[in-house]
Every structure is written in C-alpha cells, then in structure tokens.
Design a protein around this motif. Structure first.
Motif, PDB file in Angstrom:
ATOM      1  N   PRO A  36      20.738  15.682 -13.166  1.00  0.00           N
ATOM      2  CA  PRO A  36      21.795  15.103 -14.006  1.00  0.00           C
ATOM      3  C   PRO A  36      22.235  13.717 -13.559  1.00  0.00           C
ATOM      4  CG  PRO A  36      22.699  16.823 -12.614  1.00  0.00           C
ATOM      5  CD  PRO A  36      21.222  16.857 -12.420  1.00  0.00           C
ATOM      6  N   PHE A  37      21.346  12.966 -12.946  1.00  0.00           N
ATOM      7  CA  PHE A  37      21.590  11.586 -12.553  1.00  0.00           C
ATOM      8  C   PHE A  37      20.245  10.971 -12.180  1.00  0.00           C
ATOM      9  CE2 PHE A  37      22.392  14.519  -9.050  1.00  0.00           C
ATOM     10  CZ  PHE A  37      21.439  14.124  -8.114  1.00  0.00           C
ATOM     11  N   PRO A  38      20.108   9.645 -12.327  1.00  0.00           N
ATOM     12  CA  PRO A  38      18.873   8.980 -11.889  1.00  0.00           C
ATOM     13  C   PRO A  38      18.874   8.861 -10.373  1.00  0.00           C
ATOM     14  CG  PRO A  38      20.386   7.382 -12.821  1.00  0.00           C
ATOM     15  CD  PRO A  38      21.043   8.714 -12.981  1.00  0.00           C
ATOM     16  N   PHE A  39      17.685   8.841  -9.771  1.00  0.00           N
ATOM     17  CA  PHE A  39      17.647   8.765  -8.315  1.00  0.00           C
ATOM     18  C   PHE A  39      16.309   8.232  -7.820  1.00  0.00           C
ATOM     19  CE2 PHE A  39      15.705  12.863  -9.191  1.00  0.00           C
ATOM     20  CZ  PHE A  39      14.695  12.983  -8.245  1.00  0.00           C
ATOM     21  N   ARG A  40      16.364   7.747  -6.582  1.00  0.00           N
ATOM     22  CA  ARG A  40      15.180   7.452  -5.792  1.00  0.00           C
ATOM     23  C   ARG A  40      15.365   8.169  -4.458  1.00  0.00           C
ATOM     24  NH1 ARG A  40      13.738   1.886  -2.560  1.00  0.00           N
ATOM     25  NH2 ARG A  40      11.915   2.720  -1.469  1.00  0.00           N
ATOM     26  N   SER A  41      14.361   8.920  -4.020  1.00  0.00           N
ATOM     27  CA  SER A  41      14.443   9.650  -2.761  1.00  0.00           C
ATOM     28  C   SER A  41      13.360   9.144  -1.812  1.00  0.00           C
ATOM     29  CB  SER A  41      14.270  11.162  -2.991  1.00  0.00           C
ATOM     30  OG  SER A  41      14.020  11.824  -1.776  1.00  0.00           O
ATOM     31  N   LYS A  42      13.771   8.512  -0.716  1.00  0.00           N
ATOM     32  CA  LYS A  42      12.789   8.008   0.244  1.00  0.00           C
ATOM     33  C   LYS A  42      12.082   9.158   0.959  1.00  0.00           C
ATOM     34  CE  LYS A  42      14.982   3.525   0.899  1.00  0.00           C
ATOM     35  NZ  LYS A  42      15.514   2.526   1.855  1.00  0.00           N
ATOM     36  N   ARG A  43      12.765  10.267   1.139  1.00  0.00           N
ATOM     37  CA  ARG A  43      12.123  11.418   1.782  1.00  0.00           C
ATOM     38  C   ARG A  43      11.026  11.980   0.886  1.00  0.00           C
ATOM     39  NH1 ARG A  43       9.472  13.681   4.280  1.00  0.00           N
ATOM     40  NH2 ARG A  43       9.698  15.348   5.792  1.00  0.00           N
ATOM     41  N   LEU A  44      11.291  12.034  -0.415  1.00  0.00           N
ATOM     42  CA  LEU A  44      10.280  12.472  -1.365  1.00  0.00           C
ATOM     43  C   LEU A  44       9.092  11.510  -1.358  1.00  0.00           C
ATOM     44  CD1 LEU A  44      11.024  13.832  -4.903  1.00  0.00           C
ATOM     45  CD2 LEU A  44       9.335  12.030  -4.625  1.00  0.00           C
ATOM     46  N   GLU A  45       9.380  10.214  -1.292  1.00  0.00           N
ATOM     47  CA  GLU A  45       8.316   9.203  -1.255  1.00  0.00           C
ATOM     48  C   GLU A  45       7.427   9.364  -0.024  1.00  0.00           C
ATOM     49  OE1 GLU A  45      10.707   5.614  -3.591  1.00  0.00           O
ATOM     50  OE2 GLU A  45      10.237   5.415  -1.462  1.00  0.00           O
ATOM     51  N   GLU A  46       8.044   9.698   1.108  1.00  0.00           N
ATOM     52  CA  GLU A  46       7.253   9.877   2.327  1.00  0.00           C
ATOM     53  C   GLU A  46       6.172  10.932   2.119  1.00  0.00           C
ATOM     54  OE1 GLU A  46       9.733  10.804   5.627  1.00  0.00           O
ATOM     55  OE2 GLU A  46      10.947   8.985   5.427  1.00  0.00           O
ATOM     56  N   GLU A  47       6.529  12.029   1.472  1.00  0.00           N
ATOM     57  CA  GLU A  47       5.548  13.097   1.236  1.00  0.00           C
ATOM     58  C   GLU A  47       4.466  12.647   0.261  1.00  0.00           C
ATOM     59  OE1 GLU A  47       5.400  15.806   2.958  1.00  0.00           O
ATOM     60  OE2 GLU A  47       7.267  15.382   4.039  1.00  0.00           O
TER      61      GLU A  47
ATOM     62  N   GLN B 268       0.804  -1.229   0.000  1.00  0.00           N
ATOM     63  CA  GLN B 268       0.000   0.000   0.000  1.00  0.00           C
ATOM     64  C   GLN B 268       0.837   1.280   0.000  1.00  0.00           C
ATOM     65  OE1 GLN B 268      -3.285  -0.323  -0.600  1.00  0.00           O
ATOM     66  NE2 GLN B 268      -2.715  -2.497  -0.699  1.00  0.00           N
ATOM     67  N   GLN B 269       2.119   1.148  -0.272  1.00  0.00           N
ATOM     68  CA  GLN B 269       2.997   2.316  -0.376  1.00  0.00           C
ATOM     69  C   GLN B 269       3.522   2.421  -1.810  1.00  0.00           C
ATOM     70  OE1 GLN B 269       4.225   4.576   2.477  1.00  0.00           O
ATOM     71  NE2 GLN B 269       2.173   3.808   2.946  1.00  0.00           N
ATOM     72  N   LEU B 270       3.701   3.661  -2.261  1.00  0.00           N
ATOM     73  CA  LEU B 270       4.242   3.891  -3.594  1.00  0.00           C
ATOM     74  C   LEU B 270       5.722   4.251  -3.503  1.00  0.00           C
ATOM     75  CD1 LEU B 270       1.416   6.027  -5.264  1.00  0.00           C
ATOM     76  CD2 LEU B 270       1.577   3.543  -5.002  1.00  0.00           C
ATOM     77  N   ARG B 271       6.481   3.733  -4.454  1.00  0.00           N
ATOM     78  CA  ARG B 271       7.888   4.090  -4.580  1.00  0.00           C
ATOM     79  C   ARG B 271       8.101   4.711  -5.959  1.00  0.00           C
ATOM     80  NH1 ARG B 271      11.216  -1.265  -2.385  1.00  0.00           N
ATOM     81  NH2 ARG B 271      10.189  -1.427  -0.322  1.00  0.00           N
ATOM     82  N   PHE B 272       9.008   5.672  -6.026  1.00  0.00           N
ATOM     83  CA  PHE B 272       9.243   6.396  -7.270  1.00  0.00           C
ATOM     84  C   PHE B 272      10.745   6.498  -7.543  1.00  0.00           C
ATOM     85  CE2 PHE B 272       5.321   7.889  -5.437  1.00  0.00           C
ATOM     86  CZ  PHE B 272       4.454   8.026  -6.496  1.00  0.00           C
TER      87      PHE B 272
ATOM     88  N   TYR C  80      12.267  18.018  -2.031  1.00  0.00           N
ATOM     89  CA  TYR C  80      13.193  16.924  -1.752  1.00  0.00           C
ATOM     90  C   TYR C  80      13.828  16.352  -3.017  1.00  0.00           C
ATOM     91  CZ  TYR C  80      11.313  17.333   2.901  1.00  0.00           C
ATOM     92  OH  TYR C  80      10.947  17.825   4.130  1.00  0.00           O
ATOM     93  N   ILE C  81      13.605  17.017  -4.156  1.00  0.00           N
ATOM     94  CA  ILE C  81      14.387  16.665  -5.351  1.00  0.00           C
ATOM     95  C   ILE C  81      15.847  16.936  -5.006  1.00  0.00           C
ATOM     96  CG2 ILE C  81      14.862  17.257  -7.760  1.00  0.00           C
ATOM     97  CD1 ILE C  81      11.888  18.068  -7.975  1.00  0.00           C
ATOM     98  N   PRO C  82      16.761  15.968  -5.201  1.00  0.00           N
ATOM     99  CA  PRO C  82      18.094  16.076  -4.601  1.00  0.00           C
ATOM    100  C   PRO C  82      19.045  17.074  -5.246  1.00  0.00           C
ATOM    101  CG  PRO C  82      17.902  14.065  -5.882  1.00  0.00           C
ATOM    102  CD  PRO C  82      16.531  14.664  -5.818  1.00  0.00           C
ATOM    103  N   LYS C  83      18.700  17.631  -6.381  1.00  0.00           N
ATOM    104  CA  LYS C  83      19.583  18.601  -7.028  1.00  0.00           C
ATOM    105  C   LYS C  83      18.728  19.470  -7.939  1.00  0.00           C
ATOM    106  CE  LYS C  83      24.143  18.818  -9.308  1.00  0.00           C
ATOM    107  NZ  LYS C  83      24.853  19.387  -8.162  1.00  0.00           N
ATOM    108  N   SER C  84      19.300  20.590  -8.379  1.00  0.00           N
ATOM    109  CA  SER C  84      18.563  21.488  -9.262  1.00  0.00           C
ATOM    110  C   SER C  84      18.033  20.743 -10.482  1.00  0.00           C
ATOM    111  CB  SER C  84      19.468  22.636  -9.725  1.00  0.00           C
ATOM    112  OG  SER C  84      19.869  23.414  -8.629  1.00  0.00           O
TER     113      SER C  84
END
Length: 277
Positions: free
Chosen positions: A214-225, A203-207, A243-247
């Motif tokens: 300029p790199f692929p990423f997964r952010s757990k903090r972003l997912e929490e929101e 029941q949780q979404l991951r992205f 919570y996007i990790p870079k510009s």
C-alpha cells in the motif's frame, strides 16, 4: 467535504505561499497546497478532504523549473506529467509518468501531486528513489534539501505547512539502461496491478515498486538478493521476496497470489533484459 465557498490564492513566491498557509491556518480554514488538484477534487467529493482555502503553487517560478543546472536536473513539483513527457529530459521518469491515468488526466496531474498524493500508487516517485535524488522542501523553516531516501518512507514526510518545491537528480542517471513495466489485469488505463521500475548502474540492478504494497518502495536488502549473480534468477527472486516490506495487496485489482505470480514473471523478464545489456 469541499466547501462551496473555497477561497483560492495563487502566490507568486515561496515566501508568500508559506505566509498564506500560516495565516489561513490561524483562521481555521484548513488550507491545502494545490498543484493539479485532481486528487483534491476526487477525495473532496468522497468527504475525505476538508478545506476552505486552496493555495495554488503553480504561480511560483521554482515549482515550474525543468532544466539542467551544473550536474543536476531540476524538476519542479508543479510540472504536469505531460510537460515532463514532452520534454523527456529524464527518460525513466517519462516512462513512469506515461503509465499514470490517461493523457487528458496527465495534463492536470502534477509531479508533486502524484508523489504527495493519498492514492497509494504514486508511480512518479519510483525513478527518484532509484536515482538517489534530492528533495527540496519549502516551509516555515525556509528552503531545505534532503536525500529522498531519508524523507520518503511510504509517503513524503512533510511537516504541516511545508510543500514539495523541486527534485534534484544527478545527470549520470539520465541515460542509464532502465526498464519500467506497468501490469494491469485488464483495460489499457485505470489503476495498475503492479509497476516495477529498474535501472542498471555499475553492473548492479536497482528496483522500485508500486502497487505491490500500500505504498511505493525501494528495498536495498531486496536488491542485494536479486544481484547475487552466482545464483539462478529463480533462486534470487525466491530469496528476495521475504524482504518485501509489508504484506502484498489483495484487492479488487488482483489477489495477493496473482500479484506475486505477476511479480515473479516480471522480475525475471527485467533481470534477463538488464543483465544482458
């Protein structure tokens, strides 16, 4: 630039490949491990790679593995993206791979070549980030296994002389609800504006994202929101964006503002889809 007299080697074992690398390095030939080679050729023509020796890992049996073993899917780094698509053991990986270049190019592009490449999209890594996969690395220290979220930070953090051998993914991830969306500003192929892969688990979404930074990423903090279902989807997206990790990228594929516009709309579509399943 690429030398006109590049030496080519195709070892049959992991040990032979590592020994070759160390020998060629001692001879100052700047050796490179080679999977599909498309990026090496492209960047070599642009004088962005210098080497006098290529070590082709496609002769190593373990690099071509693609099968289930007990509770995991073993995916070899030298598999071509079309091979992965044809067998379709891992539907999310298939969906992510099919968005890379065109079919002719994917016949040559390998999984390891995409994940370890210098071109920053590297979409094939997204499913593995989402599924907490393990990474098997070969090198002078032997064969080592790491959690991907420990060793992938913007790029796969490989020591000199090491190469990606395999990725291991738990079977439980193979048939989860997922979405993989690639957005382009124009044309059917070519570099994307943005790629988002997402899964629903317990029941949780991951992205995971490519083309946004300029790199692929997964952010757990972003997912929490994004998973705070007491709020509206619009509120969750607004709260997640810091919570996007870079510009956010601003380039010929699309401006920063346009990317954020596409990101908001695509996230909304994905959340409405997966939360309804």
């Amino acid at each position: 630039m690429l030398s006109a007299n590049i030496e080519y080697f195709k070892p049959a074992t992991i040990e032979e490949a590592v020994e070759l690398f160390l020998l060629l390095k001692s001879e100052k030939k700047h050796p490179l491990y080679y999977g599909g080679g498309t990026e090496i050729l492209t960047l070599g023509r642009l004088n962005l790679i210098e080497t006098e020796a290529i070590i082709d890992i496609k002769g190593i049996r373990e690099c071509l593995s693609f099968h289930f073993n007990q509770d995991s899917l073993i995916t070899g780094a030298a598999l071509s993206l079309t091979n992965i698509e044809d067998k379709n053991f891992f539907p999310l990986l298939t969906a992510a791979s099919m968005g890379v270049a065109d079919h002719t190019a994917r016949n040559k592009i390998t999984l390891g070549g995409n994940i370890c490449g210098q071109i920053f999209y590297r979409e094939a890594v997204l499913p593995f980030l989402l599924c907490d996969s393990k990474v098997v690395i070969a090198g002078g220290n032997g064969i080592q296994t790491f959690a991907i979220n420990e060793i992938f930070n913007q790029t796969l953090q490989l020591e000199e002389g090491h190469f990606l051998l395999q990725l291991l993914t738990d079977k439980k991830y193979m048939n989860l609800p997922f979405v993989c969306i690639k957005k382009r500003q124009q044309w059917e192929t070519g570099y994307p504006l943005l790629t988002i892969a997402a899964i629903k688990i317990e029941q949780q979404l991951r992205f995971a994202f490519s083309g946004l930074c300029p790199f692929p990423f997964r952010s757990k903090r972003l997912e929490e929101e994004l998973n705070k279902i007491s709020l509206s989807i619009e509120e969750r997206i607004n709260n997640a964006l810091p919570y996007i990790p870079k510009s956010v990228l601003d380039d010929v594929e699309g401006s920063k503002d346009y990317r954020l516009f596409v990101l908001r709309n695509t996230l909304k579509d994905i959340m409405m889809d997966l939360e309804g399943r």
